[in-house]
Design a protein around this motif. Structure first.
Motif, PDB file in Angstrom:
ATOM      1  N   VAL A   1       9.234  -4.758   3.302  1.00 54.15           N
ATOM      2  CA  VAL A   1       7.825  -4.535   2.981  1.00 54.15           C
ATOM      3  C   VAL A   1       7.083  -5.863   2.797  1.00 54.15           C
ATOM      4  O   VAL A   1       5.957  -6.014   3.277  1.00 54.15           O
ATOM      5  N   PRO A   2       7.666  -6.878   2.109  1.00 51.89           N
ATOM      6  CA  PRO A   2       6.976  -8.172   2.036  1.00 51.89           C
ATOM      7  C   PRO A   2       6.683  -8.773   3.408  1.00 51.89           C
ATOM      8  O   PRO A   2       5.624  -9.388   3.603  1.00 51.89           O
ATOM      9  N   GLU A   3       7.583  -8.586   4.357  1.00 51.95           N
ATOM     10  CA  GLU A   3       7.332  -9.109   5.711  1.00 51.95           C
ATOM     11  C   GLU A   3       6.170  -8.365   6.364  1.00 51.95           C
ATOM     12  O   GLU A   3       5.344  -8.976   7.062  1.00 51.95           O
ATOM     13  N   LEU A   4       6.095  -7.062   6.131  1.00 50.78           N
ATOM     14  CA  LEU A   4       4.963  -6.298   6.657  1.00 50.78           C
ATOM     15  C   LEU A   4       3.665  -6.739   5.989  1.00 50.78           C
ATOM     16  O   LEU A   4       2.631  -6.884   6.649  1.00 50.78           O
ATOM     17  N   ARG A   5       3.695  -6.957   4.699  1.00 46.68           N
ATOM     18  CA  ARG A   5       2.482  -7.360   3.974  1.00 46.68           C
ATOM     19  C   ARG A   5       1.992  -8.734   4.437  1.00 46.68           C
ATOM     20  O   ARG A   5       0.793  -9.004   4.427  1.00 46.68           O
ATOM     21  N   GLU A   6       2.935  -9.580   4.835  1.00 45.84           N
ATOM     22  CA  GLU A   6       2.566 -10.909   5.335  1.00 45.84           C
ATOM     23  C   GLU A   6       1.897 -10.808   6.707  1.00 45.84           C
ATOM     24  O   GLU A   6       1.015 -11.608   7.039  1.00 45.84           O
ATOM     25  N   ALA A   7       2.317  -9.812   7.494  1.00 49.02           N
ATOM     26  CA  ALA A   7       1.820  -9.690   8.866  1.00 49.02           C
ATOM     27  C   ALA A   7       0.538  -8.873   8.978  1.00 49.02           C
ATOM     28  O   ALA A   7      -0.212  -9.024   9.952  1.00 49.02           O
TER      29      ALA A   7
ATOM     30  N   GLY B   1      13.905  21.464  -4.275  1.00 48.42           N
ATOM     31  CA  GLY B   1      12.841  20.511  -4.006  1.00 48.42           C
ATOM     32  C   GLY B   1      13.329  19.251  -3.315  1.00 48.42           C
ATOM     33  O   GLY B   1      14.506  18.891  -3.399  1.00 48.42           O
ATOM     34  N   TYR B   2      12.398  18.610  -2.629  1.00 51.42           N
ATOM     35  CA  TYR B   2      12.680  17.343  -1.961  1.00 51.42           C
ATOM     36  C   TYR B   2      12.400  16.197  -2.932  1.00 51.42           C
ATOM     37  O   TYR B   2      11.737  16.377  -3.951  1.00 51.42           O
ATOM     38  N   LYS B   3      12.890  15.023  -2.590  1.00 50.16           N
ATOM     39  CA  LYS B   3      12.752  13.888  -3.513  1.00 50.16           C
ATOM     40  C   LYS B   3      12.568  12.599  -2.724  1.00 50.16           C
ATOM     41  O   LYS B   3      13.307  12.334  -1.767  1.00 50.16           O
ATOM     42  N   SER B   4      11.591  11.810  -3.118  1.00 52.15           N
ATOM     43  CA  SER B   4      11.392  10.502  -2.486  1.00 52.15           C
ATOM     44  C   SER B   4      12.366   9.488  -3.077  1.00 52.15           C
ATOM     45  O   SER B   4      12.887   9.667  -4.182  1.00 52.15           O
ATOM     46  N   HIS B   5      12.600   8.415  -2.342  1.00 51.56           N
ATOM     47  CA  HIS B   5      13.475   7.350  -2.819  1.00 51.56           C
ATOM     48  C   HIS B   5      12.757   6.015  -2.678  1.00 51.56           C
ATOM     49  O   HIS B   5      11.827   5.876  -1.875  1.00 51.56           O
ATOM     50  N   PRO B   6      13.176   5.008  -3.436  1.00 49.54           N
ATOM     51  CA  PRO B   6      12.554   3.685  -3.288  1.00 49.54           C
ATOM     52  C   PRO B   6      12.895   3.086  -1.934  1.00 49.54           C
ATOM     53  O   PRO B   6      14.037   3.177  -1.481  1.00 49.54           O
ATOM     54  N   ILE B   7      11.914   2.478  -1.285  1.00 52.22           N
ATOM     55  CA  ILE B   7      12.121   1.988   0.076  1.00 52.22           C
ATOM     56  C   ILE B   7      12.428   0.497   0.123  1.00 52.22           C
ATOM     57  O   ILE B   7      13.061   0.017   1.054  1.00 52.22           O
ATOM     58  N   ASP B   8      12.004  -0.243  -0.908  1.00 55.76           N
ATOM     59  CA  ASP B   8      12.152  -1.699  -0.889  1.00 55.76           C
ATOM     60  C   ASP B   8      12.079  -2.189  -2.331  1.00 55.76           C
ATOM     61  O   ASP B   8      11.258  -1.693  -3.115  1.00 55.76           O
ATOM     62  N   PRO B   9      12.922  -3.155  -2.723  1.00 52.93           N
ATOM     63  CA  PRO B   9      12.910  -3.653  -4.113  1.00 52.93           C
ATOM     64  C   PRO B   9      11.550  -4.188  -4.554  1.00 52.93           C
ATOM     65  O   PRO B   9      11.256  -4.229  -5.759  1.00 52.93           O
ATOM     66  N   SER B  10      10.722  -4.585  -3.601  1.00 55.43           N
ATOM     67  CA  SER B  10       9.428  -5.173  -3.956  1.00 55.43           C
ATOM     68  C   SER B  10       8.367  -4.118  -4.304  1.00 55.43           C
ATOM     69  O   SER B  10       7.297  -4.463  -4.787  1.00 55.43           O
TER      70      SER B  10
END
Length: 521
Positions: free
Chosen positions: A149-155, A391-400
């Motif tokens: 995600v940080p790489e995406l945010r940079e781009a 029910g469904y459950k979301s998970h964390p995608i990136d430590p940031s």
């Protein structure tokens, strides 16, 4: 004001630079006599503001970025509706949609029941969005693994996380690891062709199945288990799944809920389908509905109509035709209320599921907010298959990225991720796994609106961002081969072609390696 990408400008403009080919600060005007050239310049992007009238081309100093580069993670309804809103309300925004699967559309493809083709019509709208020259689909890219995600945010100027809820709520009871216990997500993914579930092959050799949960997904699974296979063979259900269902010995399906009839989560449309399901009869205990006639007078109309249908089905004697239909039915389904899973019971050899122990509950509180509490009594229900639809459950995608593990959502304010400027979220990962596609549409539009407000208010980076150009280089270096929307359309055509021979709308491809082979990868 520095002007970059000077090679995009025509020769007459580059000559105004003191040093040809070097970024400089300048302003000025130029006569444009060709209408086609004027039109082209209206769409030109750079860090200068362009004002075009036929016959007059004027450059004005501006710090506003003319082409916002926006990234959306997830190509389900939330991702596509977010992209749709951004493209519609900002005439120059460019949106890249990243997806971990090779194919787009998320739960519209992998979650909607095969016998509900009308719900999948939204794919036509999503396809129009994906075909926009300001939108690009980047499949086969796992954000958090292939790119961070940080790489995406940079781009990009902004990043929207719309990856949904990909996990399931665990039962949290002894025995749930036994063969014969499956999550709704896995079972639904199996018959809908989700690649990771293609080898599931559930054992349907038992007489009785129990579904834990009383939402629309629970009714979907019950309907698929009980529908005569010849009624499914013209849908887009996978060939492998249909083959297993043809051999099924399941005759009875119990749909279990910890609360009562006033708190069921399914809707009246799905209930009607179950009541009218060919070859089946409903089993409802009239005792569960005692006293409800007076209580439902005060509830909202949708809930009242739903409960009235349940009440009639449980207590009224069916007409002659309906009675004859039910009498000839070889399969049945029933609703069990005020029951909560306590333990999955093993067979004598401990190798498979033989039943489920249910705690008898009672309600504390009133209406939809009522809580189920155990009474101390238990009940054992024999079965060979347990499907958990809690029910469904979301998970964390990136430590940031901040994540609330208890609620299973990314903490946000109106879609703006808390304490991370330029990062947004929409859909189930924003609000939790509730609501239908229409709910997600409205939610995603609100996130898109918040992003555009921040863009207009100067809260996002103003300088140019490379967008996919930078990410493509990273992915290439990591051996990742993204799939484009035109690639998907080739796979789509192959699926439709394979389905035609069997009279199906399509035969879904389920093996990622085969998909890549078909694309020449």
């Amino acid at each position: 004001m520095a002007v970059r990408y000077w090679w995009h400008w025509p020769a007459w403009l580059r000559t105004r630079l003191p040093v040809a080919g070097s970024p400089q600060t300048f302003g000025g005007s130029h006569e444009v006599r060709n209408p086609a050239e004027a039109k082209a310049w209206r769409g030109r992007s750079s860090r200068v503001q362009v004002r075009v009238k036929l016959g007059k081309f004027q450059l004005l100093f501006s710090t506003q970025e003319q082409t916002p580069q926006i990234c959306v993670v997830g190509s389900g309804p939330a991702g596509f509706y977010t992209a749709q809103h951004l493209l519609k309300h900002h005439t120059r925004a460019h949106v890249d949609i990243y997806e971990k699967q090779l194919v787009p559309f998320g739960l519209v493809r992998f979650g909607v029941a095969p016998d509900h083709p009308e719900v999948k019509n939204v794919i036509n709208t999503f396809t129009q969005t994906a075909r926009s020259d300001r939108c690009a689909f980047r499949g086969n890219v796992v954000v958090g693994r292939d790119v961070t995600v940080p790489e995406l945010r940079e781009a990009y100027h902004a990043v929207v996380l719309s990856y949904g809820a990909e996990d399931h709520q665990a039962l949290g009871v002894p025995g749930e690891e036994l063969p014969g216990v499956l999550s709704a997500r896995a079972f639904v993914g199996w018959y809908n062709g989700l690649p990771e579930n293609r080898e599931l092959v559930p054992d349907l050799s038992c007489d009785t199945a129990v579904i834990l949960g009383q939402g629309n997904v629970a009714l979907d699974m019950a309907r698929i288990l009980l529908t005569p296979p010849e009624h499914l063979e013209k849908t887009d259900i996978t060939a492998a799944s249909l083959g297993v269902l043809r051999q099924s010995r399941v005759k009875t399906v119990w749909i279990v809920g910890r609360r009562g009839p006033l708190q069921v989560a399914f809707t009246i449309k799905e209930l009607r389908e179950m009541i009218q399901l060919p070859g089946t009869r409903p089993i409802l205990d009239p005792v569960d509905f005692l006293g409800l006639q007076d209580k439902i007078k005060e509830v909202p109309r949708p809930r009242r109509r739903l409960t009235e249908l349940l009440l009639r089905t449980a207590t009224e004697k069916p007409g002659r035709e309906e009675a004859a239909r039910q009498a000839s039915a070889s399969r049945s389904w029933g609703l069990r209320f005020f029951r909560s899973p306590q333990q999955v019971l093993p067979s004598s050899d401990g190798q498979r599921t033989a039943g489920i122990r249910l705690a008898v509950t009672k309600l504390e509180g009133v209406g939809e907010a009522a809580r189920a509490v155990p009474t101390g009594d238990v009940e054992d229900l024999p079965c060979g298959l347990v499907l958990s639809s809690l029910g469904y459950k979301s998970h964390p995608i990136d430590p940031s990225v901040p994540f609330d593990s208890k609620l299973g959502v990314i903490p946000n304010t109106e879609g703006r991720v808390v304490a991370v400027p330029g990062l947004y979220c929409s859909g189930w990962v924003k609000r939790g796994p509730t609501g239908v596609i229409g709910t997600t549409m409205n939610d995603s539009f609100l996130t898109g609106q918040a992003l555009l407000q921040d863009l207009q208010g100067g809260l996002l980076p103003s300088g140019p961002r490379p967008g996919y150009t930078a990410i493509e280089a990273l992915l290439s270096g990591r051996g990742v081969q993204p799939v484009s929307f035109s690639d998907w359309e080739k796979l789509d055509a192959e699926e439709v072609s394979r389905g035609q021979g069997a009279g199906k709308p399509r035969e879904k491809l389920v093996d990622p390696q085969e998909m890549l082979w078909l694309l020449g990868r």
